[in-house]
Design an enzyme around this catalytic site. Structure first.
Site, PDB file in Angstrom:
ATOM      1  N   GLY A  53       0.797  -1.138  -0.038  1.00  0.00           N
ATOM      2  CA  GLY A  53       0.134  -0.158   0.026  1.00  0.00           C
ATOM      3  C   GLY A  53       1.019   1.451  -0.194  1.00  0.00           C
ATOM      4  O   GLY A  53       1.705   1.578  -0.973  1.00  0.00           O
ATOM      5  N   GLU A  54      -0.014   2.687   1.065  1.00  0.00           N
ATOM      6  CA  GLU A  54       1.527   3.259   0.959  1.00  0.00           C
ATOM      7  C   GLU A  54       1.881   3.315   2.795  1.00  0.00           C
ATOM      8  O   GLU A  54       0.939   3.169   3.300  1.00  0.00           O
ATOM      9  CB  GLU A  54       0.600   4.571   0.988  1.00  0.00           C
ATOM     10  N   SER A  55       3.432   3.216   2.565  1.00  0.00           N
ATOM     11  CA  SER A  55       3.928   2.608   4.322  1.00  0.00           C
ATOM     12  C   SER A  55       3.612   4.184   5.011  1.00  0.00           C
ATOM     13  O   SER A  55       3.663   3.771   6.213  1.00  0.00           O
ATOM     14  CB  SER A  55       5.731   2.865   3.640  1.00  0.00           C
ATOM     15  N   CYS A  84       6.051  -5.154   0.255  1.00  0.00           N
ATOM     16  CA  CYS A  84       6.572  -4.022  -0.325  1.00  0.00           C
ATOM     17  C   CYS A  84       5.949  -2.860   0.783  1.00  0.00           C
ATOM     18  O   CYS A  84       7.114  -2.458   2.085  1.00  0.00           O
ATOM     19  CB  CYS A  84       4.745  -3.833  -1.542  1.00  0.00           C
ATOM     20  N   ARG A 114      13.030   3.448  -0.143  1.00  0.00           N
ATOM     21  CA  ARG A 114      11.719   3.721  -0.542  1.00  0.00           C
ATOM     22  C   ARG A 114      11.707   3.873  -1.904  1.00  0.00           C
ATOM     23  O   ARG A 114      11.756   4.741  -2.851  1.00  0.00           O
ATOM     24  CB  ARG A 114      11.322   4.409   0.232  1.00  0.00           C
ATOM     25  N   ILE A 145       5.824  -3.112  -7.775  1.00  0.00           N
ATOM     26  CA  ILE A 145       4.757  -1.949  -7.802  1.00  0.00           C
ATOM     27  C   ILE A 145       5.049  -1.229  -7.299  1.00  0.00           C
ATOM     28  O   ILE A 145       5.280  -0.769  -5.439  1.00  0.00           O
ATOM     29  CB  ILE A 145       3.586  -2.367  -8.129  1.00  0.00           C
ATOM     30  N   ARG A 146       6.158   0.579  -7.555  1.00  0.00           N
ATOM     31  CA  ARG A 146       6.249   1.571  -6.640  1.00  0.00           C
ATOM     32  C   ARG A 146       7.768   0.551  -5.629  1.00  0.00           C
ATOM     33  O   ARG A 146       7.740   0.804  -4.616  1.00  0.00           O
ATOM     34  CB  ARG A 146       5.887   1.923  -5.639  1.00  0.00           C
ATOM     35  N   HIS A 203       4.598  -8.321  -4.404  1.00  0.00           N
ATOM     36  CA  HIS A 203       3.739  -8.629  -4.179  1.00  0.00           C
ATOM     37  C   HIS A 203       3.016 -10.026  -4.570  1.00  0.00           C
ATOM     38  O   HIS A 203       2.268 -10.022  -5.972  1.00  0.00           O
ATOM     39  CB  HIS A 203       2.636  -7.716  -4.388  1.00  0.00           C
ATOM     40  N   GLU A 205       1.006 -11.314  -3.708  1.00  0.00           N
ATOM     41  CA  GLU A 205      -0.340 -11.841  -3.219  1.00  0.00           C
ATOM     42  C   GLU A 205      -1.641 -11.094  -4.400  1.00  0.00           C
ATOM     43  O   GLU A 205      -2.720 -11.347  -4.423  1.00  0.00           O
ATOM     44  CB  GLU A 205      -0.990 -11.015  -1.741  1.00  0.00           C
TER      45      GLU A 205
END
Length: 224
Positions: A53-55, A84, A114, A145-146, A203, A205
């Site tokens: 997600g976004e840490s 991630c 990051r 992904i990023r 990822h 998942e």
């Protein structure tokens, strides 16, 4: 058969996909999957997954939910897997944090960058070299992904680090390649285990390949 409860921090990110992966597993123990949003939820768990997600957002929401310090305490006695963004939160230190800094749970003796692979548009898939997974000779097609990048394994007298997966040096983004870089460079590490904690920079998942979820359950959660 005794039940084991695995929580998924469900404040932001790909928690539903982790839930689906765990529900597909054929485990020797019955798995009870809990979406963790409150302290009561966390107290029911034998292990926890922190999703991608976004840490910074996940850390902020955990703080607002009264979960941040309890998560640190949880790590002292129970297994956690970070994917991630979750991998960033489990790291000892981070490079490239947003302005204002990045709260970390810590717990794993690594330094991480990051968005080390680049922006969203630079996301990619790559086959991994595996160590210890079921059918390790069968490639795992990982989705980045990023994604963060492991920069350094920091010394720890408490628990050694086991490298679970690497990305082949030839598939590293050009921005990461340096002269005389070797296949065992920390930047090729994309999955590792320290004690009963697991970290993946990609990822799992978001694929139909559940071998990393199997690994977490059998090598981190159920192992005594």
């Amino acid at each position: 058969m005794e039940e084991v409860s695995i929580g998924i921090l469900a404040l932001q990110g790909a928690f539903a996909e982790h839930q689906a992966s765990l529900n597909r597993l054929n485990s020797s123990r019955k798995l009870n999957v809990i979406l963790v949003r409150t302290l009561d939820d966390l107290h029911q768990c034998d292990a926890l997954i922190i999703p991608g997600g976004e840490s910074t957002t996940i850390a902020l929401l955990a703080r607002l939910a009264g979960l941040f310090e309890p998560l640190k305490e949880f790590m002292n006695t129970k297994p956690i897997w970070g994917t991630c963004a979750g991998a960033i939160l489990l790291s000892q230190s981070v490079v490239g944090a947003k302005k204002g800094g990045q709260e970390l749970l810590g717990g794993l003796s690594i330094k991480i960058a990051r968005n080390g692979w680049g922006s969203q548009v630079e996301s990619f898939e790559a086959p991994l070299d595996l160590n210890g997974l079921e059918e390790s000779t069968r490639p795992f097609q990982a989705l980045f992904i990023r994604a963060p990048v492991v920069l350094e394994l920091q010394s720890s007298s408490d628990s050694p680090i086991t490298v679970v997966a690497r990305i082949p040096l030839s598939l590293l983004p050009p921005s990461l390649i340096e002269e005389n870089m070797t296949e065992d460079d920390p930047r090729t590490i994309v999955a590792l285990r320290q004690g009963r904690h697991l970290l993946t920079t990609f990822h799992p998942e978001l694929t139909e390949d559940d071998r990393f979820h199997e690994y977490f359950v059998h090598k981190c959660v159920l192992i005594q």
